[in-house]
Scaffold this motif. Structure first.
Motif, mmCIF file in Angstrom:
data_model
loop_
_atom_site.group_PDB
_atom_site.id
_atom_site.type_symbol
_atom_site.label_atom_id
_atom_site.label_comp_id
_atom_site.label_asym_id
_atom_site.label_seq_id
_atom_site.Cartn_x
_atom_site.Cartn_y
_atom_site.Cartn_z
ATOM 1 N N MET A 1 14.892 3.069 9.565
ATOM 2 C CA MET A 1 13.588 2.490 9.338
ATOM 3 C C MET A 1 13.244 2.589 7.845
ATOM 4 S SD MET A 1 10.055 3.188 11.385
ATOM 5 C CE MET A 1 10.509 2.179 12.755
ATOM 6 N N ILE A 2 12.694 1.541 7.305
ATOM 7 C CA ILE A 2 12.321 1.480 5.894
ATOM 8 C C ILE A 2 11.006 2.225 5.684
ATOM 9 C CG2 ILE A 2 11.598 -0.061 4.025
ATOM 10 C CD1 ILE A 2 13.426 -2.199 5.297
ATOM 11 N N ARG A 3 11.002 3.159 4.733
ATOM 12 C CA ARG A 3 9.768 3.872 4.363
ATOM 13 C C ARG A 3 9.032 3.057 3.312
ATOM 14 N NH1 ARG A 3 9.922 8.829 1.723
ATOM 15 N NH2 ARG A 3 7.757 9.051 2.296
ATOM 16 N N ALA A 4 7.803 2.681 3.637
ATOM 17 C CA ALA A 4 7.018 1.832 2.741
ATOM 18 C C ALA A 4 5.674 2.480 2.435
ATOM 19 C CB ALA A 4 6.797 0.467 3.378
ATOM 20 N N LEU A 5 5.182 2.189 1.256
ATOM 21 C CA LEU A 5 3.858 2.631 0.812
ATOM 22 C C LEU A 5 3.054 1.406 0.422
ATOM 23 C CD1 LEU A 5 1.841 4.862 -0.097
ATOM 24 C CD2 LEU A 5 2.967 4.772 -2.348
ATOM 25 N N VAL A 6 1.805 1.361 0.880
ATOM 26 C CA VAL A 6 0.889 0.286 0.509
ATOM 27 C C VAL A 6 -0.144 0.844 -0.456
ATOM 28 C CG1 VAL A 6 -0.955 -1.233 1.350
ATOM 29 C CG2 VAL A 6 1.199 -1.037 2.620
ATOM 30 N N ILE A 7 -0.331 0.127 -1.571
ATOM 31 C CA ILE A 7 -1.345 0.480 -2.567
ATOM 32 C C ILE A 7 -2.295 -0.696 -2.704
ATOM 33 C CG2 ILE A 7 -1.794 1.065 -4.986
ATOM 34 C CD1 ILE A 7 1.096 2.217 -5.083
ATOM 35 N N THR A 8 -3.576 -0.445 -2.436
ATOM 36 C CA THR A 8 -4.599 -1.458 -2.647
ATOM 37 C C THR A 8 -5.192 -1.247 -4.034
ATOM 38 O OG1 THR A 8 -5.186 -1.581 -0.317
ATOM 39 C CG2 THR A 8 -6.837 -2.352 -1.890
ATOM 40 N N VAL A 9 -5.218 -2.317 -4.818
ATOM 41 C CA VAL A 9 -5.781 -2.267 -6.164
ATOM 42 C C VAL A 9 -7.108 -3.007 -6.137
ATOM 43 C CG1 VAL A 9 -5.427 -2.807 -8.590
ATOM 44 C CG2 VAL A 9 -3.452 -2.238 -7.136
ATOM 45 N N SER A 10 -8.191 -2.243 -6.239
ATOM 46 C CA SER A 10 -9.520 -2.841 -6.204
ATOM 47 C C SER A 10 -10.523 -1.895 -6.836
ATOM 48 C CB SER A 10 -9.943 -3.135 -4.762
ATOM 49 O OG SER A 10 -11.299 -3.523 -4.712
ATOM 50 N N ASN A 11 -11.166 -2.357 -7.894
ATOM 51 C CA ASN A 11 -12.192 -1.540 -8.536
ATOM 52 C C ASN A 11 -13.353 -1.287 -7.581
ATOM 53 O OD1 ASN A 11 -10.788 -1.338 -10.992
ATOM 54 N ND2 ASN A 11 -11.563 -3.322 -11.638
ATOM 55 N N ARG A 12 -13.759 -2.309 -6.847
ATOM 56 C CA ARG A 12 -14.920 -2.171 -5.955
ATOM 57 C C ARG A 12 -14.598 -1.362 -4.708
ATOM 58 N NH1 ARG A 12 -16.652 -8.369 -6.395
ATOM 59 N NH2 ARG A 12 -14.408 -8.446 -6.532
ATOM 60 N N ALA A 13 -13.457 -1.597 -4.085
ATOM 61 C CA ALA A 13 -13.095 -0.811 -2.893
ATOM 62 C C ALA A 13 -12.877 0.649 -3.260
ATOM 63 C CB ALA A 13 -11.866 -1.387 -2.212
ATOM 64 N N SER A 14 -12.269 0.915 -4.412
ATOM 65 C CA SER A 14 -12.026 2.303 -4.815
ATOM 66 C C SER A 14 -13.329 3.026 -5.135
ATOM 67 C CB SER A 14 -11.075 2.366 -6.016
ATOM 68 O OG SER A 14 -11.685 1.828 -7.170
ATOM 69 N N ALA A 15 -14.379 2.272 -5.510
ATOM 70 C CA ALA A 15 -15.696 2.857 -5.804
ATOM 71 C C ALA A 15 -16.570 2.929 -4.553
ATOM 72 C CB ALA A 15 -16.393 2.039 -6.883
#
Length: 158
Positions: free
Chosen positions: A1-15
């Protein structure tokens, strides 16, 4: 199984201004594609993207997919941060993603997302929209396992 990481890039969501929608969708779609997925890790655009990518590489993920930060606004810096960590660009993936639904969404060609290799990790930037995530995974799902095997040094199937 492939190990994957998802990164969301969002100034507003991160705040905390609004909820991240594209990251959880991406996690779900990658799971359906046969990946073991962590995340989404939500970060603001800029240097935190580079730090999250480097953390993912150090964590031994075979695939890291970002969503968001690929547009034309001055704050969209995900491709620049990705360029800092990849050693080999894989332009065919990024081009296929941009072309995936171009007839219905002509603005898809404005995405500046990159795809490349950093050590043993495949990194792909997707747009921040739900449609862009769906189109991107539609391109990635059929080639993901082969790409990971190639990065590991595997031979072409005969």
């Amino acid at each position: 199984m492939i190990r994957a990481l998802v990164i969301t890039v969002s100034n507003r969501a991160s705040a905390g201004i609004y909820a991240d929608k594209s990251g959880p969708l991406l996690v779900s779609l990658l799971g359906e594609a046969g990946c073991e997925v962590d995340g989404p890790v939500v970060v603001p655009d800029g240097d935190p993207v580079e730090a999250a990518l480097r953390d993912g590489i150090a964590g031994g993920y075979e695939v890291i997919i970002t969503t968001g930060g690929t547009g034309l606004t001055p704050m969209d810096l995900t491709p620049e941060m990705t360029a800092r960590v990849i050693s080999r660009e894989i332009p065919g993936i990024a081009e296929a993603i941009r072309q995936a639904n171009r007839e219905k969404v002509p603005t898809s060609i404005l995405s500046r997302g990159l795809a490349g290799q950093a050590g043993d990790t495949l990194i792909v930037n997707l747009p921040g929209s739900s449609g862009g995530v769906r189109d991107g995974v539609a391109v990635l799902a059929p080639i993901l396992r082969h790409a990971v095997e190639q990065i590991r040094g595997g031979d072409h199937p005969r």
